[in-house]
Design a protein around this motif. Sequence first.
Motif, PDB file in Angstrom:
ATOM      1  N   UNK A  50      40.328  11.893  21.571  1.00 50.81           N
ATOM      2  CA  UNK A  50      38.915  11.810  21.953  1.00 50.81           C
ATOM      3  C   UNK A  50      38.753  11.696  23.469  1.00 50.81           C
ATOM      4  N   UNK A  51      39.541  10.817  24.088  1.00 43.77           N
ATOM      5  CA  UNK A  51      39.415  10.606  25.524  1.00 43.77           C
ATOM      6  C   UNK A  51      39.861  11.847  26.294  1.00 43.77           C
TER       7      UNK A  51
ATOM      8  N   UNK B  28      46.886  -1.869  27.015  1.00 46.69           N
ATOM      9  CA  UNK B  28      47.282  -1.167  25.809  1.00 46.69           C
ATOM     10  C   UNK B  28      47.294   0.335  26.065  1.00 46.69           C
TER      11      UNK B  28
ATOM     12  N   UNK C 154      43.367   6.205  29.226  1.00 45.09           N
ATOM     13  CA  UNK C 154      42.004   6.585  29.597  1.00 45.09           C
ATOM     14  C   UNK C 154      41.798   6.481  31.100  1.00 45.09           C
TER      15      UNK C 154
ATOM     16  N   UNK D 253      44.006   2.309  26.596  1.00 44.10           N
ATOM     17  CA  UNK D 253      43.345   1.873  27.818  1.00 44.10           C
ATOM     18  C   UNK D 253      44.022   2.477  29.038  1.00 44.10           C
TER      19      UNK D 253
ATOM     20  N   UNK E 180      36.911  15.179  17.966  1.00 50.86           N
ATOM     21  CA  UNK E 180      37.611  15.882  19.052  1.00 50.86           C
ATOM     22  C   UNK E 180      38.874  16.596  18.588  1.00 50.86           C
TER      23      UNK E 180
ATOM     24  N   UNK F   9      39.681  14.916  25.332  1.00 49.36           N
ATOM     25  CA  UNK F   9      38.578  15.871  25.194  1.00 49.36           C
ATOM     26  C   UNK F   9      37.450  15.502  26.162  1.00 49.36           C
ATOM     27  N   UNK F  10      37.043  14.241  26.145  1.00 52.26           N
ATOM     28  CA  UNK F  10      35.925  13.804  26.985  1.00 52.26           C
ATOM     29  C   UNK F  10      36.206  14.002  28.468  1.00 52.26           C
TER      30      UNK F  10
ATOM     31  N   UNK G  32      42.143   8.030  19.476  1.00 51.23           N
ATOM     32  CA  UNK G  32      41.431   7.687  20.712  1.00 51.23           C
ATOM     33  C   UNK G  32      41.936   8.529  21.878  1.00 51.23           C
TER      34      UNK G  32
END
Lengths: 267, 267
Positions: free
Chosen positions: A137-138, A249, A255, A252, A168, A140-141, A134
């Motif tokens: 992925x985050x 967490x 992000x 979270x 990602x 990358x986003x 995650x």
Amino acid sequence: MALDFEQAFTERTPRIVNAAKLHRSSARKKANAFLVEGENSVDAAVSTGAATDIFVTERAAEKFAEIVTAAGYMDVYVHPITDRAANSLSDTQTTSGLFAVCKPVLWSAGKILNGKPKFLAVPVETSEPGNAGTLIRTSDAMGADGVIFAGETVDPLGSKVARASAGSLFHIPTARDTNVKDVLGKLRAANLQILATAPQGDATLDEVDLTKPTAWLFGNEAHGLSPELLDAADIRVKIPLRGRAESLNLATAASICLYESAKAQNR
Amino acid sequence: MALDFEQAFTERTPRIVNAAKLHRSSARKKANAFLVEGENSVDAAVSTGAATDIFVTERAAEKFAEIVTAAGYMDVYVHPITDRAANSLSDTQTTSGLFAVCKPVLWSAGKILNGKPKFLAVPVETSEPGNAGTLIRTSDAMGADGVIFAGETVDPLGSKVARASAGSLFHIPTARDTNVKDVLGKLRAANLQILATAPQGDATLDEVDLTKPTAWLFGNEAHGLSPELLDAADIRVKIPLRGRAESLNLATAASICLYESAKAQNR
């Protein structure tokens, strides 16, 4: 692409037996390869040139025809496999039937830092594969320039990490360096401000100047960042907590920090 | 508190057998009770008065002595159990040995809305327990006034949801209403602006006025929000994506939206 499922590899075919071993970190190191499963991961592995072999069941070949065709164009070997072979390759309860064996895609921390990054995620001692994926992925986003896993983290080339990264892992430069002190030194030499997420921070997230080039340290799921690392950071940053939850967490918290960095740097 | 482990409940003791059944949603409904495991959840269950019975192994009674003592003060029954009984109650690989049977803690959507909420999380058709729990935890941490699960979502009283919520299930008003249309009507009647997270949004997150009372709709992990729900929302909001990732995962997207709501409302 015409695939002959009469000749499909079974769970006893040596290539399948060997590919299934790639779930173990030691086998990945020995074979200098790793295994991913599912639409997002295999699609990204094929389109970025990381995939060397595709394994696909008859049903999956139909469902993911575009990916299989693309693999053919990219000169990737496509091998028909039986459903049982798919089960032996999968670490999920219901397999997608689509797998790729890939060349390692990890960068070195040094190479990422040579690219003069504007902001980076540096997860320290991340132990849970879903969180690691995650985070990739985050990052990358949010347009981060890389992810450097520092210390004894989960292997980013594990299949669960790849799955949670939703492709990602193949897109954003990702490194792993077990020597945390070394990583810190490199971040500093690259003139990045080092921010540490900490429940007891010196500053709240909205007080920090995020327009500067930044490396974000994120701690382990259970015990956060060590006192030494917190001391070594330039600023200990807290996300204001307003309810009765004692913490956020890992994924979270990360992000939120990465989103704010992205916003500040693209303003 | 003196506990007699000579008389510990085993995996065959009817109370343990019945408690283990509470992993099934139908059994929870029938017994009007649910089961949670681990330090965070049991601590919150005891301190908020939701726990009726505690089950604890000898090792856990030592490790979590404070929680067990607090349970005694709160007139909660504390039952010694064997390690095997703990394994039969647990849905984790390594059990903590600490469990609580609890009275249901769910609110009705109407009761949450009567409290004149400033902002709410409304996850629609959430299917993954870890995501549901993380949403509850993040909503609590950000000071949201409640979480309303709408449509055919996972049961918020499942043990995996409780675990991922890290105790927040007992702290923040949480409701479940299977009728999505009904929930939408209630949100509107409560004068909340309804914001829907959507990859193709009308506005980016930083363009929306989040100082207004807000209900955030978050879609299902795999297929997002339905076209009807997107149409019904006041604004479709997108989080700017800057890398090559096509989307964020549910919990990540929600945490960013809730953080921004909290910041706007507490400015």
